[in-house]
Every structure is written in C-alpha cells, then in structure tokens.
Enzyme design. Structure first.
Site, PDB file in Angstrom:
ATOM      1  N   LYS A 112      19.712  18.728   9.064  1.00  0.00           N
ATOM      2  CA  LYS A 112      18.830  18.720  10.229  1.00  0.00           C
ATOM      3  C   LYS A 112      17.969  19.984  10.295  1.00  0.00           C
ATOM      4  O   LYS A 112      16.884  19.963  10.853  1.00  0.00           O
ATOM      5  CB  LYS A 112      19.647  18.529  11.499  1.00  0.00           C
ATOM      6  CG  LYS A 112      20.279  17.139  11.486  1.00  0.00           C
ATOM      7  CD  LYS A 112      20.915  16.735  12.768  1.00  0.00           C
ATOM      8  CE  LYS A 112      21.218  15.246  12.767  1.00  0.00           C
ATOM      9  NZ  LYS A 112      22.216  14.836  11.762  1.00  0.00           N
TER      10      LYS A 112
HETATM   11  C1  LIG Z   1      22.392  13.567  11.267  1.00  0.00           C
HETATM   12  C2  LIG Z   1      23.203  13.443  10.018  1.00  0.00           C
HETATM   13  C3  LIG Z   1      23.192  12.258   9.246  1.00  0.00           C
HETATM   14  C4  LIG Z   1      22.429  11.008   9.659  1.00  0.00           C
HETATM   15  O1  LIG Z   1      21.025  11.149   9.510  1.00  0.00           O
HETATM   16  P1  LIG Z   1      20.023  10.165  10.294  1.00  0.00           P
HETATM   17  O2  LIG Z   1      18.669  10.701   9.999  1.00  0.00           O
HETATM   18  O3  LIG Z   1      20.388  10.247  11.742  1.00  0.00           O
HETATM   19  O4  LIG Z   1      20.236   8.790   9.739  1.00  0.00           O
HETATM   20  C5  LIG Z   1      23.934  12.235   8.069  1.00  0.00           C
HETATM   21  N1  LIG Z   1      24.672  13.294   7.693  1.00  0.00           N
HETATM   22  C6  LIG Z   1      24.721  14.446   8.416  1.00  0.00           C
HETATM   23  C7  LIG Z   1      25.584  15.563   7.963  1.00  0.00           C
HETATM   24  C8  LIG Z   1      23.982  14.562   9.591  1.00  0.00           C
HETATM   25  O5  LIG Z   1      24.044  15.703  10.308  1.00  0.00           O
END
Ligand SMILES: *Cc1c(COP(=O)(O)O)cnc(C)c1O
Length: 470
Positions: A112
């Site tokens: 993120k």
């Molecule tokens: C947020 C997240 C995801 C999922 O990603 P999306 O874009 O919401 O589909 C997968 N793995 C981790 C570690 C995350 O923090």
C-alpha cells in the site's frame, strides 16, 4: 484528462478534483474518459529507465488541473527515494521461470506504500495550492492504517484519524501507527471489533453536513489516484523480463481488487501482460463474481492473510463499467441492487471478454502454509501469507510454462511473523528502520464504541472546520 463516474450521475471532473473527491457523489467510482495507449516502441523505450521516470511517463496523460507532469515527476522521485531498494520494487526469482515482485520495500512493509506515499504528497501539494485543509478518516484491521498514517504524517494540509479495534490487531501493526509522533496523526483505539470501527466511520461519513464541514476524505482504493500509481510496476516488471516481445503473467492476491484493476489498466494501455490471475483466500467474492457473474455478500472469515479478509471488492465496479460498455445506468442499477439486497448478477455471456484476461482461484490457509514451507525448503526464500496465496494461485492457473509468472509480494514476511514461523520454522526479522519499533513510545486514545464520543473527538481535533485549530 476528464473523469466520469461509473454511475453516470456525478459531475465530470479533472484529475485534481478526482483526487480530492475520492468517491463520486452518486456513489460511483471515477474512471478516465478514455484509456491512453502506449505503443510497442514506447514500452521498449522504458528499458533501463528509473522507476519514477517510467511512472511519470505512464501517468502523464491522466493528469490535469493543478497536477501536471512536472509536479508528478517530483512527487514520484521523492516518494520512491524513501524505498529501501534502488529498484523500488525488485523482482526476485523463486523458481523455474517464476518470480516474486517485491512491493514491500516502503516505510510500512506493505504494498500500500507504493500508492499511498504518492497520494499523501499529491493531497498536500494540491490542498496547499488551494489554501485548503482536509480530514482523512478511516478504519483499519491492520495494514491500511500504518500506510495511511505514514503517507499523511507531518503534512500540514491534512489531519488523519485512524480507528482500530483495541487489542485486536497485531502489536507490530499497532506500534507502526502509535509510534508516529506527528501532531496531525490521531490513533483511536475503539473498544469493539473492526466492523464496529467501520460502522463508526460510515456513520460519520453519512452525516453530510459534518462531512462537508470537516472536508472528510478517504484514502482507500476507491480513489482513482491510488489505483493509477499501481499500474506502473506491472509495466516495469514486464519490461525487465523481456517486454514488449515477451508477455508476462501476473498473479495478484486480491481483496478490494485495486491491485488487480491496476494490472488490467496497464494491460489495457499496452503493457505486455499475458494473463492476470486473481488470487483469493477463503473470502472469495472476486473469484465468485469472475466465474459466475454473481456478486454476493457473505460473512467475512478470518484467515492467515487478513488484508484480504473483506466482504466487498469495491474496484470490481470499475471493471463492470467497462464490461457493460460504459453504460453507467446499467452499472448504477446493478450496484444499487447489490447495495440493497447484497446480491446482483451479470449474465455470464457479458463476462466472456474477461476470459481473455483473467484467471482466478481461491486458496485455503493450509495450502498457503504448505506452500510457504516448501518454498523455504526449496529456495531459502521467506514469503508472507498474502504473497503465498498469489504464488499458489498463479501456479494453479498456469497455462504455458514458457510465459514468466510473476507473483505480487504484497507484504514483507516480518509483518506476519507468527504465520511465517509456523509454516517455515523461521521467524523473519524486521528491517533495520523498524528494529527499535518495540522501544518507541506510543500515542493512542482509547474510546468506547459510541458514535457521539468518537464524532466529538474528531470534531474537536480536526483543523478543517473543527474546533481543533486555525
Ligand atoms: C491490501 C492488501 C492486499 C489486497 O489488495 P487489493 O488492492 O485490496 O486487492 C493484499 N495483500 C496485502 C498485504 C495487502 O495489504
């Protein structure tokens, strides 16, 4: 570039307004009016360029208003200078024609950061230009909160309030938030569950007068400006593995479908992508929708990949808009149905074009643990449980072993030390910049799960229109 809402009843906006708006006023999501395209020569020309350079070039046609290519170039250079690897998102080979793309070298060890480090800077630049302030409000079950706080800390135009369920997130996750000493960061530990936190956030957003006054906004992947920066790494990874002449398959551990949608965008623009594997854990709303056309709410089951434990994959709405040839009225009808009944259905024949792009499967916790153990035994590599979901699904859906398979590594293994240790016998260590995390002082306010008390706290401490300051 102008942006339209997937539900067709919101004003058409430029990039800067879309950034600040997040969700469209008709409840839809903003999408660009057209998809810019990259030629093969463009793609070939990215070889050897820096990550920030490729990003600036890819994003340039999407910008507008107060945010131009030069500003974006500066933001990307600054954001990615904070990543702990010179490649920003390095590829690591883990098997035969099989790689992981490490998206976790940012400040909070989760993918993120790749988008949020950009988003925080864009918010600050645009708000400062306008002489405005904004209040970021969100609930976290663990991963989004730290990344949002890191992105917004010390930014004068922003105040950030993150609610987490008291005593129900891991200590690493809590400390990543509460050890941040910035005055504009407010950690609220709510005496309740994650769902309680989300309900409180929804209730505050639902008070439209308050929402206006505090200029409330969110930083989740409903915001287009968060999806777009994620398209970049699909392009850079494909180019470093031989694109444009050799297409690559990506496998994406999926929750809100923001990352997978970014892959679709990159492919739509001309990135050399063979297929996109949508990898779900037991909470498989995206997999069910892509295989049956039915989008249906179910209870959330806790798994060892908690960032994917969600009920709704919001970004499927952007895909649906394309699938229905951009008939916003049809999207609006289906999504309103879904909102009221928890179920909607698209005829299977309408889904057919997705078959050229997506494969999908779900993976259970035991299989994830086995895969982590086997990978470690075979190659010495530790991966986190989310990455393992992607790796297992990518292998299961693989059609052609000559096409490189790239699994998205969305979190550092040290973010989930207990699960990794149980599967491999090895406890992963935190990187140096977090080594003293457990010694840092914490700042956090514990509040009862009471809407009036939480709302009053936000009002009293937000500087945008609240009592909290100038
Ligand atoms: C947020 C997240 C995801 C999922 O990603 P999306 O874009 O919401 O589909 C997968 N793995 C981790 C570690 C995350 O923090």
């Amino acid at each position: 570039m102008k942006y339209v809402s997937t539900r067709g009843e919101a004003p058409v906006l430029g990039f800067d307004d879309v950034l600040l708006a997040g969700l469209a006023v008709d409840g839809g999501l903003y999408v660009p009016e057209t998809w810019p395209e990259l030629s093969s020569a463009d793609v070939a020309g990215f070889a050897g360029r820096s990550y920030a350079e490729v990003g600036t070039r890819l994003m340039a046609p999407f910008l507008g208003g107060g945010i131009d290519e030069e500003l974006m170039g500066g933001v990307l250079a600054e954001a990615y200078a904070r990543f702990r690897h010179p490649a920003v998102v390095p590829l690591r080979q883990v098997g035969d024609n099989e790689w992981v793309l490490e998206l976790f070298h940012g400040p909070t060890l989760a993918f993120k950061d790749v988008a949020l480090q950009v988003l925080g800077r864009l918010f600050d630049a645009e708000l400062t230009r306008r002489g405005e302030r904004l209040t970021i409000l969100g609930a976290t079950s663990g991963d989004t909160g730290p990344a949002a706080i890191e992105a917004c800390r010390d930014r004068n135009a922003l105040d950030v309030f993150i609610l987490h369920p008291a005593g129900r997130i891991s200590e690493v996750q809590r400390r990543q938030m509460t050890s941040v000493s910035a005055g504009n960061v407010h950690n609220l530990a709510v005496e309740g569950t994650f769902d309680d936190c989300q309900d409180l956030v929804k209730a505050i957003f639902g008070d439209l007068a308050l929402r206006e006054r505090l200029r409330l906004s969110a930083v989740n992947s409903i915001n287009w400006a968060r999806v777009l920066p994620q398209a970049v790494y699909y392009l850079t990874a494909a180019v470093s593995l031989g694109g444009p002449s050799r297409p690559v398959t990506f496998s994406v551990p999926t929750g809100n479908f923001g990352n997978a949608l970014a892959g679709w965008v990159a492919r739509r623009m001309g990135a050399p992508i063979s297929r996109l594997v949508v990898a779900s854990n037991r909470n498989d709303i995206a997999t069910r929708f892509l295989t049956t056309g039915v989008m249906e709410l179910q209870a959330v089951h806790p798994t060892t990949s908690p960032a994917m434990d969600i009920q709704v994959s919001s970004n499927l709405e952007r895909l649906l808009f394309e699938l229905l040839d951009r008939h916003a009225d049809q999207v609006a009808r289906l999504m309103v149905d879904f909102g009221t009944t928890g179920r909607m259905e698209v005829p299977l024949e309408r889904l057919a074009p997705l078959g050229d792009v997506f494969d999908t499967t779900k993976v259970d916790d035991d299989t994830v643990a086995t895969a982590m153990g086997e990978l470690y035994a075979a190659s010495g590599h530790l991966v986190d449980p989310h990455t393992a979901v992607g790796l297992v699904a990518g292998r299961a859906c693989r059609r052609d072993p000559t096409v490189p398979l790239v699994a998205m590594a969305t979190a550092h293994p040290a973010k989930f030390p207990d699960t990794v240790e149980a599967a491999t016998g090895v406890r992963p260590e935190l990187p140096d910049h977090l080594a003293d995390l457990f010694d840092r002082p914490e700042r956090c306010t514990t509040l009862p799960c009471d809407i009036r008390i939480v709302r009053d706290y936000v009002v009293a401490n937000a500087r945008a229109g609240g009592a909290g300051g100038s």
